[in-house]
Design an enzyme around this catalytic site. Structure first.
Site, PDB file in Angstrom:
ATOM      1  N   PRO A 156       1.217   3.623  -2.271  1.00  0.00           N
ATOM      2  CG  PRO A 156       0.109   3.266  -4.301  1.00  0.00           C
ATOM      3  CD  PRO A 156       0.752   2.534  -3.146  1.00  0.00           C
ATOM      4  CE1 TYR A 157      -4.130   5.362   4.275  1.00  0.00           C
ATOM      5  CE2 TYR A 157      -2.240   4.207   5.179  1.00  0.00           C
ATOM      6  CZ  TYR A 157      -3.389   4.928   5.368  1.00  0.00           C
ATOM      7  OH  TYR A 157      -3.806   5.228   6.645  1.00  0.00           O
ATOM      8  CE1 TYR A 158       2.791   3.396   6.286  1.00  0.00           C
ATOM      9  CE2 TYR A 158       1.944   1.780   4.719  1.00  0.00           C
ATOM     10  CZ  TYR A 158       2.247   2.151   6.022  1.00  0.00           C
ATOM     11  OH  TYR A 158       2.003   1.290   7.048  1.00  0.00           O
ATOM     12  CE  LYS A 202      -3.033   8.917   6.763  1.00  0.00           C
ATOM     13  NZ  LYS A 202      -4.362   9.605   6.889  1.00  0.00           N
ATOM     14  CB  ILE A 204      -0.990   0.021   1.199  1.00  0.00           C
ATOM     15  CG1 ILE A 204      -0.262  -0.294   2.532  1.00  0.00           C
ATOM     16  CG2 ILE A 204      -2.121  -0.970   0.984  1.00  0.00           C
ATOM     17  CD1 ILE A 204      -1.126  -0.002   3.761  1.00  0.00           C
TER      18      ILE A 204
END
Lengths: 213, 213
Positions: free
Chosen positions: B127-129, B132, B125
């Protein structure tokens, strides 16, 4: 001046590399895959491997000894928005960090017209604009680089006309060849440092338009 | 204190809203869809519509009169990375801008453990990090908000134990209920202002751990 082009195998990256080589500037084309080298070898342009998914420290080693970095990489429309985040945004920021690690001051980034204005982001490619926005903002406010951000309008494959408009732009298009010329010309125009320059095709010779930017 | 929760209908958002209401704090649950209101109405918690795809100026009107904003929204795993960019990153930044427009100083953001360290971003994940990371960085360096960034480890649905560890974390998990408790407790602990606080389940009572943060 030694210039490293990140995203050299893109349409604009190839034009920039060719123009720099033609002008006698020492240029290295940063590429991702070995098979991308042929285009440049045919034109006696050196290449180097650079991985935007890698670490800034590794990228910094690759950039060691250069005087300027041009960033014109983009994940393009064939990959998902995961790559928009990891290449167009994080890859751009890592390139800035790599330039700083290598002690390079000059950094020219190819962005997109209206990237700084959410209300003008094209609905169809909003994630792309968001990525460009945050990359541009990092360059402006989180680095000490001598940056120039070039924001071209809609890109065409037309032959360049060598003339642009940079003020009061409401929209319009520009030949990729003219964008490349503007990027190359900005390297020798100190007035472009710490500037964001929007451009579409116009009436003013590129060098003159950049001097007034 | 009047608190607005953005992303109230998420697992952590619901827990935060319930805890605030139980503590007698004036809380409004910011929701995206009308059908999300029932959960809160059942608990006598007020709701307000807020659209993270909208403009900061509009969001700022919604936030007018509040003393603190808690941001715990996330696009989740069911939508694409376009929404990761537009909600988790740009929606978070627009929430900060909206808070500033509304004259609110206090802003608590729920992030993720190791978001600030690219080398620790989970490959699955990434892209999520990245989203964020850039949201957190905007909050730290591009706003004048009295922020707290809460970085929990792997989230579980276990009952909260009320005890956490905030220092020397190499990994680990934490109950969403404890994350919610930490977010709520941070509102009344000035030591958490301008801090990024990593946390996993541990041995120190939450209030005590936050005081030393």
């Amino acid at each position: 001046m030694k210039v490293f082009v990140i995203g050299a195998n893109g349409h604009i990256g190839r034009l920039i590399s060719e123009q720099l080589a033609s002008a006698g500037v020492s240029v290295v084309a940063g590429i991702r895959k070995p098979e991308q080298a042929a285009f440049f070898e045919d034109r006696q342009i050196k290449t180097a491997h650079i991985d935007l998914l890698g670490r800034p420290e590794e990228m910094g080693v690759t950039l060691d000894g250069f005087d300027a970095v041009i960033f014109t990489a983009g994940s393009g429309g064939k990959t998902g928005d995961d790559m928009t985040l990891l290449i167009d945004l994080d890859g751009a920021v890592k390139s800035m960090q790599a330039a700083q690690i290598a002690g390079i001051k000059r950094f020219v980034l190819v962005s997109a017209l209206f990237a700084e204005n959410r209300n003008r982001w094209s609905e169809a490619i909003k994630p792309y604009y968001a990525a460009k926005f945050y990359a541009d903002e990092w360059l402006r406010y989180r680095t000490n680089l001598d940056y120039t951000i070039i924001e071209p309008g809609a890109l065409t494959f037309d032959a360049g006309v060598g003339k642009i408009e940079t003020a009061g732009i409401e929209g319009g298009s520009i030949a990729r060849e003219d964008v490349a010329s503007a990027v190359v010309a900005s390297l020798s125009e100190p007035a472009t440092i710490k500037k964001t320059i929007s451009m579409v095709t116009g009436e003013t010779p590129i060098a003159e338009a950049l001097k007034k930017s």
